[in-house]
Design a protein around this motif. Structure first.
Motif, PDB file in Angstrom:
ATOM      1  N   GLU A   1       0.836  -1.205   0.000  1.00 17.15           N
ATOM      2  CA  GLU A   1       0.000   0.000   0.000  1.00 17.15           C
ATOM      3  C   GLU A   1       0.874   1.259   0.000  1.00 17.15           C
ATOM      4  N   MET A   2       1.938   1.249   0.813  1.00 18.09           N
ATOM      5  CA  MET A   2       2.818   2.409   0.895  1.00 18.09           C
ATOM      6  C   MET A   2       3.681   2.544  -0.364  1.00 18.09           C
ATOM      7  N   LEU A   3       4.080   1.411  -0.941  1.00 19.98           N
ATOM      8  CA  LEU A   3       4.859   1.455  -2.180  1.00 19.98           C
ATOM      9  C   LEU A   3       4.042   2.046  -3.324  1.00 19.98           C
ATOM     10  N   LYS A   4       2.753   1.743  -3.333  1.00 19.27           N
ATOM     11  CA  LYS A   4       1.885   2.322  -4.363  1.00 19.27           C
ATOM     12  C   LYS A   4       1.815   3.838  -4.215  1.00 19.27           C
ATOM     13  N   LYS A   5       1.728   4.319  -2.982  1.00 17.72           N
ATOM     14  CA  LYS A   5       1.722   5.763  -2.746  1.00 17.72           C
ATOM     15  C   LYS A   5       3.035   6.385  -3.185  1.00 17.72           C
ATOM     16  N   LEU A   6       4.138   5.677  -2.897  1.00 16.32           N
ATOM     17  CA  LEU A   6       5.461   6.163  -3.279  1.00 16.32           C
ATOM     18  C   LEU A   6       5.583   6.252  -4.797  1.00 16.32           C
ATOM     19  N   LYS A   7       5.090   5.233  -5.460  1.00 15.53           N
ATOM     20  CA  LYS A   7       5.150   5.213  -6.925  1.00 15.53           C
ATOM     21  C   LYS A   7       4.303   6.330  -7.528  1.00 15.53           C
ATOM     22  N   ASN A   8       3.150   6.602  -6.921  1.00 13.59           N
ATOM     23  CA  ASN A   8       2.286   7.680  -7.418  1.00 13.59           C
ATOM     24  C   ASN A   8       2.971   9.043  -7.312  1.00 13.59           C
ATOM     25  N   ILE A   9       3.723   9.231  -6.228  1.00 15.69           N
ATOM     26  CA  ILE A   9       4.485  10.479  -6.081  1.00 15.69           C
ATOM     27  C   ILE A   9       5.533  10.575  -7.180  1.00 15.69           C
ATOM     28  N   ALA A  10       6.200   9.453  -7.454  1.00 21.33           N
ATOM     29  CA  ALA A  10       7.239   9.435  -8.494  1.00 21.33           C
ATOM     30  C   ALA A  10       6.656   9.783  -9.857  1.00 21.33           C
ATOM     31  N   VAL A  11       5.531   9.172 -10.185  1.00 22.33           N
ATOM     32  CA  VAL A  11       4.909   9.427 -11.483  1.00 22.33           C
ATOM     33  C   VAL A  11       4.457  10.876 -11.592  1.00 22.33           C
ATOM     34  N   LYS A  12       3.943  11.412 -10.507  1.00 27.36           N
ATOM     35  CA  LYS A  12       3.371  12.755 -10.516  1.00 27.36           C
ATOM     36  C   LYS A  12       4.434  13.844 -10.602  1.00 27.36           C
TER      37      LYS A  12
ATOM     38  N   PHE B   1      17.569  12.346  -7.567  1.00 33.70           N
ATOM     39  CA  PHE B   1      16.107  12.186  -7.556  1.00 33.70           C
ATOM     40  C   PHE B   1      15.594  11.622  -8.869  1.00 33.70           C
ATOM     41  N   LYS B   2      16.198  11.985  -9.993  1.00 37.21           N
ATOM     42  CA  LYS B   2      15.769  11.416 -11.264  1.00 37.21           C
ATOM     43  C   LYS B   2      15.964   9.905 -11.265  1.00 37.21           C
ATOM     44  N   ARG B   3      17.102   9.439 -10.775  1.00 31.68           N
ATOM     45  CA  ARG B   3      17.356   7.996 -10.686  1.00 31.68           C
ATOM     46  C   ARG B   3      16.363   7.332  -9.728  1.00 31.68           C
ATOM     47  N   PHE B   4      16.135   7.985  -8.586  1.00 28.00           N
ATOM     48  CA  PHE B   4      15.238   7.432  -7.576  1.00 28.00           C
ATOM     49  C   PHE B   4      13.811   7.286  -8.111  1.00 28.00           C
ATOM     50  N   PHE B   5      13.294   8.333  -8.713  1.00 31.23           N
ATOM     51  CA  PHE B   5      11.927   8.282  -9.241  1.00 31.23           C
ATOM     52  C   PHE B   5      11.824   7.312 -10.415  1.00 31.23           C
ATOM     53  N   ARG B   6      12.858   7.266 -11.244  1.00 29.73           N
ATOM     54  CA  ARG B   6      12.843   6.328 -12.385  1.00 29.73           C
ATOM     55  C   ARG B   6      12.840   4.888 -11.877  1.00 29.73           C
ATOM     56  N   MET B   7      13.614   4.628 -10.838  1.00 25.63           N
ATOM     57  CA  MET B   7      13.661   3.292 -10.253  1.00 25.63           C
ATOM     58  C   MET B   7      12.290   2.889  -9.705  1.00 25.63           C
TER      59      MET B   7
ATOM     60  N   GLU C   1      10.469  -0.263 -11.309  1.00 30.19           N
ATOM     61  CA  GLU C   1      10.371  -1.440 -10.438  1.00 30.19           C
ATOM     62  C   GLU C   1       8.945  -1.691  -9.978  1.00 30.19           C
ATOM     63  N   LEU C   2       8.167  -0.618  -9.812  1.00 30.09           N
ATOM     64  CA  LEU C   2       6.811  -0.754  -9.294  1.00 30.09           C
ATOM     65  C   LEU C   2       5.777  -0.454 -10.377  1.00 30.09           C
ATOM     66  N   ASN C   3       5.975  -1.033 -11.550  1.00 30.81           N
ATOM     67  CA  ASN C   3       5.009  -0.802 -12.627  1.00 30.81           C
ATOM     68  C   ASN C   3       3.695  -1.514 -12.306  1.00 30.81           C
ATOM     69  N   ASP C   4       2.647  -1.162 -13.035  1.00 27.87           N
ATOM     70  CA  ASP C   4       1.310  -1.673 -12.744  1.00 27.87           C
ATOM     71  C   ASP C   4       1.249  -3.200 -12.812  1.00 27.87           C
ATOM     72  N   GLU C   5       1.906  -3.779 -13.811  1.00 27.66           N
ATOM     73  CA  GLU C   5       1.894  -5.239 -13.972  1.00 27.66           C
ATOM     74  C   GLU C   5       2.508  -5.926 -12.759  1.00 27.66           C
ATOM     75  N   TYR C   6       3.629  -5.361 -12.282  1.00 23.12           N
ATOM     76  CA  TYR C   6       4.321  -5.941 -11.122  1.00 23.12           C
ATOM     77  C   TYR C   6       3.449  -5.853  -9.872  1.00 23.12           C
ATOM     78  N   LEU C   7       2.820  -4.702  -9.645  1.00 20.65           N
ATOM     79  CA  LEU C   7       1.979  -4.527  -8.466  1.00 20.65           C
ATOM     80  C   LEU C   7       0.755  -5.434  -8.518  1.00 20.65           C
ATOM     81  N   GLU C   8       0.203  -5.651  -9.704  1.00 19.70           N
ATOM     82  CA  GLU C   8      -0.924  -6.570  -9.847  1.00 19.70           C
ATOM     83  C   GLU C   8      -0.504  -7.997  -9.510  1.00 19.70           C
TER      84      GLU C   8
END
Length: 527
Positions: free
Chosen positions: A145-156, A166-172, A176-183
């Motif tokens: 649940e928290m990783l999804k929130k983190l990923k949403n911040i990165a995308v936004k 930060f570019k490397r961090f958000f890209r990672m 790493e947490l793409n929709d297919e992986y989270l599903e």
């Protein structure tokens, strides 16, 4: 996953995370700072005492003990790699531009760690695989649940950040947490709840005892609810010859224990793997929180400086061999913070110099000037901004202080012996890429003896390539160095106006034979 917001290719300090986990962090009695002695350089305690760094750390931490721990470690263990200093500066610039987002990220890590602790109601993991599996499942469900929130911040916000870190961090996070992986994770977590029971394969061993129990994946059932219902109805009428079933009596406690043991044997490897995954994600959030904490401390300090209308700049680090120390408008930030107001700032151009000698009137600002350089050097090598209009300096592997100490009744030897003992410890630890700050050192004896000791030590250090900044009232020592006309030395003096007024500014000037003790006498006794 790795944050890498303090270094390009490693965590900030894994030892710090380990020490925190096994609860070895206590408080230094004298300074109220975390006990990080096993992680810090040998001279950390002296730096805090001599430069007054506890004031800086508390201003950055703002009563948060965790922040206090992290910023203390970051500043007291300076880095000499210019690339890493610039890497952190670039990230800090992003933090200053997007303060709200950084604080949102930091609060998210705190929330994740708090939820983990709140749900560990059993404390340490049970020894039973089923309990390990259950607790790990709960942890990962929370973390996802928290990783999804983190990923949403990165995308936004990925596009508005400009730093490499930060570019490397958000890209990672995005990759790493793409929709297919989270599903997939959600699907696996659902399966690991074993709502339909567990499917186990086994072999017969000696004495027809079961062996090699392996957890198998339940067959996918994609049939519609109608087909599943009809199939179940048919099974109740048709007896199957392809398999045998055994239904356990509800009152058979021994049988229930036996089945529970079989289940634990089969899920043991899965439970351990899930526990390791949970620990990995937990460590990621711990590491991310630790690295963001440094930048949160910098944001807290910047907010305080803005309220005081105290200027700051990002320093320019150079190679040790270049000797490019120069600055304008540098002040002692710890003095300013303690007074909660602006203090006198100073300028210096010591390019190409490896020895700076400061003399002049008592209470004229010499020690404050020395501390301002030491603090700014540590802040620069932590990747921070410094309290100056401009600041350029070479980097050092070691930054050490040797300040005069007050009389201590517990000392078993004299003050001079104590000073020489500290000097001996420093010499054993430093190398040619070091900066040593002296403040009224070797003044516990007479002028002649103290001057000779200081002269020999300074000559040995500078000849070894070590940079020395020395505040002294030993005229014989300072004058002898001045007479050598050393091109690599610069001599400064605390400014004193003709009427005896101290401006607390440090200016270029040769050593004078007097420290103007009469001024103090008449000022104190009004004579």
């Amino acid at each position: 996953m790795k944050a890498y917001l303090m270094f390009k290719n490693r965590d900030f300090d894994p030892q710090l995370l380990i020490s925190r986990k096994i609860n070895r962090v206590r408080s230094w009695k004298q300074d109220g700072l975390p006990d990080l002695k096993q992680l810090l350089p040998f001279n950390a305690e002296a730096l805090i005492q001599d430069l007054g760094l506890d004031i800086l750390f508390h201003a950055m931490a703002q009563s948060d003990t965790f922040l206090l721990e992290v910023v203390s470690l970051a500043v007291l263990d300076p880095i000499s790699d210019i690339d890493i200093i610039l890497y952190r500066q670039e990230i800090l610039r992003d933090c200053l531009k997007h303060e709200t987002i950084i604080k949102e990220l930091y609060q998210l890590t705190i929330e994740a760690i708090k939820k983990e602790r709140d749900n560990q109601w059993l404390g340490f993991y049970s020894k039973y695989p089923s309990s390990i599996l259950h607790q790990s499942l709960n942890k990962i469900t929370l973390f996802v649940e928290m990783l999804k929130k983190l990923k949403n911040i990165a995308v936004k916000y990925e596009e508005i950040f400009g730093s490499e870190g930060f570019k490397r961090f958000f890209r990672m996070l995005r990759q790493e947490l793409n929709d297919e992986y989270l599903e997939k994770i959600d699907e696996y977590l659902k399966q690991l709840k074993f709502n339909d029971g567990v499917l186990i394969s086994a072999e017969l061993g000696r004495g027809n005892k079961g062996t090699n129990y392996i957890l198998q994946k339940m067959p996918d059932d994609n049939r519609s609810w109608l087909k599943r219902l009809l199939s179940n109805k048919l099974k109740s009428f048709i007896s199957s010859r392809k398999s045998f079933t055994y239904k356990l009596d509800p009152h058979d406690e021994a049988g229930a224990r036996a089945l529970s043991e079989l289940r634990d044997q089969s899920i043991n490897s899965v439970a351990n793997a899930l526990a390791q995954s949970a620990d990995h994600i937990s460590n990621f959030f711990q590491s991310l929180r630790t690295e963001l904490a440094f930048y949160i401390g910098c944001l807290n300090l910047q907010e305080t400086l803005n309220k005081m209308k105290l200027p700051f700049c990002f320093p320019v680090p150079t190679n040790h061999e270049e000797r490019k120390l120069s600055f304008t408008g540098l002040c002692d930030i710890c003095l300013a913070l303690s007074k909660n107001s602006k203090v006198v700032s100073n300028n210096l151009n010591a390019v190409g110099k490896n020895l700076i000698v400061i003399t002049g009137a008592n209470t004229g600002g010499k020690s404050t000037f020395l501390r301002s350089i030491g603090i700014a050097q540590l802040m620069m090598q932590a990747g921070m901004f410094v309290p100056a209009a401009s600041f350029v300096a070479e980097t050092y592997m070691n930054i050490v202080t040797h300040f005069k100490r007050e009389e201590d009744i517990t000392m078993e030897s004299g003050k001079l012996d104590e000073e020489l003992h500290r000097m001996s410890e420093i010499v054993d630890k430093i190398n040619s890429k070091s900066l040593v700050l002296f403040n009224e050192s070797f003044s516990a004896t007479n002028e002649r003896e103290g001057s000779e000791i200081a002269r020999q030590i300074v000559n040995a250090l500078t000849e070894s390539g070590i940079k020395v900044i020395f505040v002294t009232h030993l005229y014989e020592f300072a004058h002898s160095l001045y007479e050598k006309k050393n091109e690599n030395a610069v001599f400064l003096r605390a400014e004193r106006l003709e009427d005896g007024t101290r401006t607390f500014r440090i200016i270029a000037g040769k050593p004078l034979h007097t420290s103007y003790g009469e001024d103090l006498y008449f000022k104190i006794f009004n004579k």
